[in-house]
Design a protein around this motif. Structure first.
Motif, PDB file in Angstrom:
ATOM      1  N   ASP A 185      53.600 -12.361  -4.346  1.00 43.40           N
ATOM      2  CA  ASP A 185      54.769 -12.278  -5.224  1.00 43.40           C
ATOM      3  C   ASP A 185      54.764 -13.509  -6.145  1.00 43.40           C
ATOM      4  O   ASP A 185      54.790 -14.641  -5.659  1.00 43.40           O
ATOM      5  N   ILE A 186      54.739 -13.260  -7.431  1.00 43.56           N
ATOM      6  CA  ILE A 186      54.657 -14.382  -8.378  1.00 43.56           C
ATOM      7  C   ILE A 186      55.949 -15.213  -8.406  1.00 43.56           C
ATOM      8  O   ILE A 186      55.983 -16.301  -8.960  1.00 43.56           O
TER       9      ILE A 186
ATOM     10  N   TYR B 171      50.806   2.956 -10.027  1.00 38.57           N
ATOM     11  CA  TYR B 171      49.339   2.953 -10.130  1.00 38.57           C
ATOM     12  C   TYR B 171      48.730   4.123  -9.350  1.00 38.57           C
ATOM     13  O   TYR B 171      47.705   4.676  -9.739  1.00 38.57           O
TER      14      TYR B 171
ATOM     15  N   VAL C 161      51.008 -11.556 -19.109  1.00 38.52           N
ATOM     16  CA  VAL C 161      51.007 -10.588 -20.208  1.00 38.52           C
ATOM     17  C   VAL C 161      51.874  -9.391 -19.806  1.00 38.52           C
ATOM     18  O   VAL C 161      51.617  -8.738 -18.785  1.00 38.52           O
TER      19      VAL C 161
ATOM     20  N   ASP D 257      48.923 -10.252  -8.065  1.00 38.74           N
ATOM     21  CA  ASP D 257      49.873  -9.160  -8.309  1.00 38.74           C
ATOM     22  C   ASP D 257      50.433  -8.767  -6.941  1.00 38.74           C
ATOM     23  O   ASP D 257      49.733  -8.889  -5.936  1.00 38.74           O
ATOM     24  N   PHE D 258      51.677  -8.304  -6.909  1.00 39.71           N
ATOM     25  CA  PHE D 258      52.202  -7.886  -5.603  1.00 39.71           C
ATOM     26  C   PHE D 258      51.921  -6.426  -5.291  1.00 39.71           C
ATOM     27  O   PHE D 258      52.304  -5.932  -4.237  1.00 39.71           O
TER      28      PHE D 258
ATOM     29  N   GLY E 256      50.755 -11.490 -12.319  1.00 38.11           N
ATOM     30  CA  GLY E 256      51.085 -10.088 -12.629  1.00 38.11           C
ATOM     31  C   GLY E 256      49.943  -9.432 -13.383  1.00 38.11           C
ATOM     32  O   GLY E 256      50.106  -8.931 -14.495  1.00 38.11           O
TER      33      GLY E 256
ATOM     34  N   TRP F 122      55.601  -0.316  -8.226  1.00 35.37           N
ATOM     35  CA  TRP F 122      54.334  -0.504  -8.939  1.00 35.37           C
ATOM     36  C   TRP F 122      53.179   0.155  -8.200  1.00 35.37           C
ATOM     37  O   TRP F 122      52.265   0.703  -8.832  1.00 35.37           O
TER      38      TRP F 122
HETATM   39  C1  LIG Z   1      53.742  -4.062 -17.071  1.00 38.83           C
HETATM   40  S1  LIG Z   1      52.577  -4.487 -15.815  1.00 38.83           S
HETATM   41  C2  LIG Z   1      51.535  -5.622 -16.723  1.00 38.83           C
HETATM   42  C3  LIG Z   1      50.199  -5.776 -16.073  1.00 38.83           C
HETATM   43  C4  LIG Z   1      49.177  -6.588 -16.866  1.00 38.83           C
HETATM   44  N1  LIG Z   1      49.617  -7.952 -17.065  1.00 38.83           N
HETATM   45  C5  LIG Z   1      48.871  -5.922 -18.189  1.00 38.83           C
HETATM   46  O1  LIG Z   1      49.251  -6.471 -19.233  1.00 38.83           O
HETATM   47  O2  LIG Z   1      48.277  -4.843 -18.174  1.00 38.83           O
HETATM   48  C6  LIG Z   1      53.513  -5.578 -14.779  1.00 38.83           C
HETATM   49  C7  LIG Z   1      52.734  -6.018 -13.519  1.00 38.83           C
HETATM   50  O3  LIG Z   1      53.436  -7.093 -12.898  1.00 38.83           O
HETATM   51  C8  LIG Z   1      53.412  -6.925 -11.512  1.00 38.83           C
HETATM   52  N2  LIG Z   1      54.593  -7.623 -10.965  1.00 38.83           N
HETATM   53  C9  LIG Z   1      55.898  -7.432 -11.319  1.00 38.83           C
HETATM   54  N3  LIG Z   1      56.705  -8.257 -10.615  1.00 38.83           N
HETATM   55  C10 LIG Z   1      55.878  -8.974  -9.801  1.00 38.83           C
HETATM   56  C11 LIG Z   1      56.117  -9.970  -8.813  1.00 38.83           C
HETATM   57  N4  LIG Z   1      57.352 -10.395  -8.531  1.00 38.83           N
HETATM   58  N5  LIG Z   1      55.054 -10.491  -8.157  1.00 38.83           N
HETATM   59  C12 LIG Z   1      53.789 -10.057  -8.426  1.00 38.83           C
HETATM   60  N6  LIG Z   1      53.501  -9.111  -9.341  1.00 38.83           N
HETATM   61  C13 LIG Z   1      54.538  -8.583 -10.022  1.00 38.83           C
HETATM   62  C14 LIG Z   1      53.439  -5.417 -11.298  1.00 38.83           C
HETATM   63  O4  LIG Z   1      52.919  -5.040 -10.050  1.00 38.83           O
HETATM   64  C15 LIG Z   1      52.583  -4.934 -12.458  1.00 38.83           C
HETATM   65  O5  LIG Z   1      51.231  -4.803 -12.079  1.00 38.83           O
END
Ligand SMILES: C[S@@+](CC[C@H](N)C(=O)[O-])C[C@H]1O[C@@H](n2cnc3c(N)ncnc32)[C@H](O)[C@@H]1O
Length: 199
Positions: free
Chosen positions: A87-88, A10, A103, A61-62, A40, A6
Motif C-alpha cells: 500500500d503506497i 485487472y 502516474v 502496487d497494492f 501505483g 483494482w
Molecule cells: C489508474 S491506475 C494507474 C496505473 C499506472 N500508474 C498507469 O499509469 O497505468 C491506479 C493504480 O494505482 C494503484 N493504487 C491505488 N491506490 C493504491 C494504494 N493505496 N496502494 C498501492 N497501489 C494503489 C491501483 O491498484 C492501480 O493499479
C-alpha cells in the motif's frame, strides 16, 4: 477504491496499457538513468519502459493482479524489475531513489498528502520527484469524483507542505488527447509536477 476493486478491474480485462504515457516518456528522457521507484505502477507500461531505458526500477502496487502482469512482462521482455505488493499510503522505503514517480494516481486530499510524503521520504538528495495526473475530469461515472483531481499548483503546494526541502522545477498543464489501446481516445488536461530534493 481499494485493492479488491483494482484486482477485479485487472481481472476483468486483458492488458489495457501497453505503451508508456507519452508525457512521462518525454519527462524521463531529460534525466540521467539511475534507480527509480514507481508508486501505483498498475500494469507497468511506464516502469517497463524505464527498465528498457537502463534504469533500475522498483514498482509498487497494492493489486496482486497488477504486479503479476508486471512480473510476466518483465520475464517476457527479459527485464529486471523489483516488484512489491504494498500500500503506497503505508510504504516506508528502506532505500533512496534518484527518481520517485506517480502516474495517474488520483486520491482524496489526505491520502494524496500521505502518498506524497512517502514519495519524498524515498527520494535521495538531488533526486527527482515526478507526478503526472489529470487536473479535472468530466468522467460520467455517476459519482462526484471532482475531489480526486487537482491543478498542478495544488500538488506543488502540497509537496512543499510535506517538506520545504524541495525545489519545484515544473508545474505545468497540457491539454492533450490520450490514445486508448482500443484506438479510441479521451481528452484530459494533464498536469506535470516535477521537483528536486535539495542536496
Ligand atoms: C489508474 S491506475 C494507474 C496505473 C499506472 N500508474 C498507469 O499509469 O497505468 C491506479 C493504480 O494505482 C494503484 N493504487 C491505488 N491506490 C493504491 C494504494 N493505496 N496502494 C498501492 N497501489 C494503489 C491501483 O491498484 C492501480 O493499479
Amino acid at each position: 477504491m481499494n485493492s479488491e476493486f483494482w484486482n477485479n478491474y485487472y481481472q476483468e480485462q486483458s492488458t489495457i496499457w501497453t505503451q508508456p504515457d507519452e508525457v512521462f516518456a518525454a519527462e524521463v528522457a531529460e534525466l540521467t538513468s539511475g534507480n527509480a521507484l514507481e508508486l501505483g505502477a498498475g500494469e507497468g507500461a511506464d516502469c517497463l519502459f524505464l527498465a528498457k531505458s537502463g534504469w533500475q526500477v522498483t514498482a509498487i502496487d497494492f493489486s496482486q493482479k497488477a504486479i503479476d502482469r508486471i512480473n510476466q512482462q518483465a520475464d517476457l521482455q527479459q527485464l529486471t524489475i523489483t516488484t512489491d505488493v504494498a500500500d503506497i499510503l503505508n510504504y516506508q522505503s528502506t532505500q533512496q531513489y534518484d527518481l520517485v514517480y506517480m502516474v495517474f494516481i488520483h486520491l482524496p486530499l489526505a491520502e494524496r498528502k500521505q502518498m506524497l510524503a512517502n514519495a519524498v521520504n524515498a527520494l535521495a538528495p538531488g533526486g527527482t520527484l515526478l507526478f503526472i495526473g489529470i487536473a479535472s475530469s468530466d468522467m460520467d461515472c455517476g459519482q462526484d469524483v471532482s475531489h480526486l483531481f487537482s491543478p498542478a499548483k495544488d500538488i506543488a503546494a502540497l509537496l512543499l507542505e510535506v517538506t520545504p526541502d524541495l525545489h519545484i522545477d515544473k508545474q505545468d498543464h497540457i491539454n492533450r488527447t490520450i490514445p486508448m489501446p482500443d484506438k479510441t481516445s479521451f481528452k484530459a488536461e494533464t498536469i506535470i509536477v516535477k521537483a528536486n530534493k535539495l542536496p
